[in-house]
Design a protein around this motif. Structure first.
Motif, mmCIF file in Angstrom:
data_model
loop_
_atom_site.group_PDB
_atom_site.id
_atom_site.type_symbol
_atom_site.label_atom_id
_atom_site.label_comp_id
_atom_site.label_asym_id
_atom_site.label_seq_id
_atom_site.Cartn_x
_atom_site.Cartn_y
_atom_site.Cartn_z
ATOM 1 N N LYS A 129 33.068 -57.977 -61.245
ATOM 2 C CA LYS A 129 31.667 -57.653 -61.537
ATOM 3 C C LYS A 129 30.918 -58.644 -60.576
ATOM 4 N N THR A 130 30.473 -58.151 -59.348
ATOM 5 C CA THR A 130 29.684 -58.918 -58.605
ATOM 6 C C THR A 130 28.145 -58.362 -58.686
ATOM 7 N N ASN A 131 27.146 -59.612 -58.906
ATOM 8 C CA ASN A 131 25.823 -59.294 -59.042
ATOM 9 C C ASN A 131 25.228 -58.346 -57.964
ATOM 10 N N ILE A 132 24.460 -57.362 -58.179
ATOM 11 C CA ILE A 132 23.972 -56.418 -57.313
ATOM 12 C C ILE A 132 23.035 -56.951 -56.151
ATOM 13 N N ALA A 139 22.350 -58.046 -46.148
ATOM 14 C CA ALA A 139 21.164 -57.757 -45.719
ATOM 15 C C ALA A 139 21.053 -58.197 -44.073
ATOM 16 N N ARG A 140 20.234 -57.348 -43.306
ATOM 17 C CA ARG A 140 20.060 -57.918 -42.008
ATOM 18 C C ARG A 140 18.730 -58.573 -41.872
#
Length: 181
Positions: free
Chosen positions: A4-7, A15-16
């Motif tokens: 369960k990875t944090n969004i 992100a770019r």
């Protein structure tokens, strides 16, 4: 293992680097304008959506450029003016017309409409493409086949003249035979 990875962590990983809002290179600003997007709206969108809008803008830019170069080549060969100003003006006007029609078609398309409405939009676009294609292709075909059309007409005129000469000769012979008796 924690699957369960944090969004927010996923957003950071994917992100770019984003450009400062309102500070886009001129080419991107042109693509955004062609797509009909406003700067205030673009500033609120993520980079992926801005890329999608830039692609929509390029779908307007490419036919516009093709229309400009195609009409310039046609006008310069058709008018054969020593000054290319006339050809450039005709090409700019034609490219402007194509660009605005593309922008209108892009602005009026709504993917969330019911299928009968989408069908009407698709039929309109296909019909418009057909009318424009015929309007563009007809003069090109006439010019390209002008020699063949000219030869065919000359052949038909020669045949008609030959038929008239034979008919006249027959009538003269008939008159001569009648006068001789």
């Amino acid at each position: 293992m924690n699957f369960k990875t944090n969004i927010e962590m996923l957003k950071q990983w994917t992100a770019r680097p984003a450009a400062a809002p309102g500070r886009w290179p001129w080419a991107l600003a042109l693509l955004y304008w062609l797509a009909g997007a406003r700067k205030a709206t673009l500033a609120q969108l993520p980079e992926s959506e801005r890329e999608r809008i830039a692609v929509l803008g390029s779908s307007v830019l490419i036919p516009t450029l093709l229309a400009f170069f195609g009409m310039y080549l046609y006008a310069s060969s058709r008018f054969q003016s020593p000054r290319p100003v006339v050809s450039l003006l005709v090409a700019v006007v034609w490219a402007f017309i194509v660009m605005n029609v593309d922008r209108i078609l892009l602005a009026t398309y709504r993917p969330f409409q019911p299928w009968p409405r989408k069908l009407v939009q698709v039929c309109f676009r296909v019909g418009l493409a057909g009318v424009i294609s015929v309007a563009i292709a007809f003069p090109f075909c006439l010019e390209q086949y002008q020699g063949a059309i000219h030869e065919r007409l000359l052949g038909e005129y020669r045949q008609r003249l030959y038929d008239l000469q034979i008919k006249e000769r027959g009538e003269r012979e008939l008159i001569e035979t009648r006068d001789a008796t």
